[in-house]
Design a protein around this motif. Structure first.
Motif, PDB file in Angstrom:
ATOM      1  N   PHE A 164       0.867  -1.184   0.000  1.00 39.37           N
ATOM      2  CA  PHE A 164       0.000   0.000   0.000  1.00 39.37           C
ATOM      3  C   PHE A 164       0.896   1.224   0.000  1.00 39.37           C
ATOM      4  CE2 PHE A 164      -2.237  -3.293   2.401  1.00 39.37           C
ATOM      5  CZ  PHE A 164      -3.439  -3.350   1.738  1.00 39.37           C
TER       6      PHE A 164
ATOM      7  N   TRP B  81      -4.405   1.926  -3.353  1.00 40.54           N
ATOM      8  CA  TRP B  81      -5.658   1.285  -2.979  1.00 40.54           C
ATOM      9  C   TRP B  81      -6.621   2.300  -2.387  1.00 40.54           C
ATOM     10  CZ3 TRP B  81      -7.003  -3.467  -4.399  1.00 40.54           C
ATOM     11  CH2 TRP B  81      -5.986  -4.328  -4.826  1.00 40.54           C
TER      12      TRP B  81
ATOM     13  N   GLU C 175     -11.444  -1.057  -2.708  1.00 39.61           N
ATOM     14  CA  GLU C 175     -11.385  -1.909  -1.527  1.00 39.61           C
ATOM     15  C   GLU C 175     -12.062  -3.255  -1.814  1.00 39.61           C
ATOM     16  OE1 GLU C 175     -11.583  -1.313   3.252  1.00 39.61           O
ATOM     17  OE2 GLU C 175     -12.480   0.209   1.987  1.00 39.61           O
TER      18      GLU C 175
ATOM     19  N   LEU D 286      -9.558  -5.364  -3.308  1.00 38.09           N
ATOM     20  CA  LEU D 286      -8.614  -5.789  -2.276  1.00 38.09           C
ATOM     21  C   LEU D 286      -9.148  -7.008  -1.537  1.00 38.09           C
ATOM     22  CD1 LEU D 286      -5.985  -5.334  -0.719  1.00 38.09           C
ATOM     23  CD2 LEU D 286      -7.258  -3.776   0.771  1.00 38.09           C
TER      24      LEU D 286
ATOM     25  N   GLN E 246      -5.987   0.197 -11.992  1.00 37.74           N
ATOM     26  CA  GLN E 246      -6.500  -0.786 -11.036  1.00 37.74           C
ATOM     27  C   GLN E 246      -5.906  -2.164 -11.337  1.00 37.74           C
ATOM     28  OE1 GLN E 246     -10.456  -1.398  -8.830  1.00 37.74           O
ATOM     29  NE2 GLN E 246     -10.871  -2.235 -10.853  1.00 37.74           N
TER      30      GLN E 246
END
Length: 184
Positions: free
Chosen positions: A47, A98, A122, A125, A164
Motif C-alpha cells: 500500500f 488502494w 477496496e 482488495l 486498477q
C-alpha cells in the motif's frame, strides 16, 4: 469523480486548482506504484500514498504502510497536517494505490485534504486478500460513503481503469503466498 458539494469557498476552503487531467492522474498513481514496490522490497504490505501539490504534478510527500494500523494514507495525512496548513492541503490531492479504508479516509478528512485519487477499490482488495485474511481484515466501506457523511466537499476519483489492474497484479505478488497459506 464523486463530489459531495457541501462546502463553500472560505479561508479554510479556498478555490481549488483545476481538476487533474487523465495524464496527471496516471502519473500520480504511477508514483504511488513505485512507492508500493519500494515498500514490498522492504517486506511491507503493498500500500502506498503520495501527496500531490495544487499544480497537480509536484510530489510533496510519499509514504507506504508500516503496519496494520499505520497505513500509508493515514500516516501521510498526519505528516501532511504537520507540515502544511489546512488551507493549502485543501488544494492538494492524496493519491493511493488502494482505496483508503475508513481510518485513512477519516484522517484525510480531518487533515483537510481536498482530493483523493485511488487506483484500485477496496472491493478488489477483498477479492485479492480473501475473506478472513488475518493480514488484512478489509472493511466493506467505500471511502465515498464515509466522505458523503461529512460536511466537506472532498473530491474522489477511483478506481482508475488500467491502473486498477496494474496495482492488483503488482499487489498479488505479496498476497498470493498468504492467500495460499504459504506465508510471506
Amino acid at each position: 469523480m464523486v463530489s459531495t458539494a457541501r462546502t463553500t469557498t472560505s479561508k479554510l476552503f479556498p478555490l481549488r486548482p483545476p481538476e487533474p487531467t487523465a495524464e496527471q492522474i496516471n502519473t500520480g498513481l504511477s508514483a504511488c506504484l513505485r512507492v508500493q514496490r519500494l515498500a514490498s522490497s522492504q517486506g511491507k504490505r503493498p500500500f502506498a500514498a503520495v501527496l500531490i501539490g495544487p499544480d497537480n504534478s509536484k510530489i510533496l510527500l510519499t509514504h507506504f504502510s508500516i503496519s496494520h494500523v499505520e497505513h500509508a494514507e493515514a500516516s501521510l495525512a498526519r505528516l501532511a497536517a504537520l507540515h502544511f496548513t489546512p488551507e493549502y492541503l485543501w488544494t492538494c490531492a492524496l493519491y493511493s494505490t488502494w482505496e483508503p479504508c475508513a481510518m485513512c479516509a477519516a484522517t484525510c478528512y480531518w487533515a483537510n485534504i481536498g482530493r483523493v485519487v485511488y487506483a484500485a477499490s477496496e472491493e478488489k482488495l477483498l477479492e485479492l486478500t480473501g475473506k478472513g485474511n488475518e493480514e488484512n481484515f478489509t472493511l466493506n466501506w467505500p471511502c465515498k460513503d464515509l466522505f458523503e457523511k461529512g460536511q466537506k466537499d472532498v473530491q474522489i476519483w477511483g478506481p482508475v481503469a488500467g491502473m486498477q489492474e496494474e496495482v492488483v497484479e503488482e499487489s498479488d505478488k505479496y498476497w498470493k503466498p498468504i492467500r495460499e497459506g504459504k506465508g510471506q
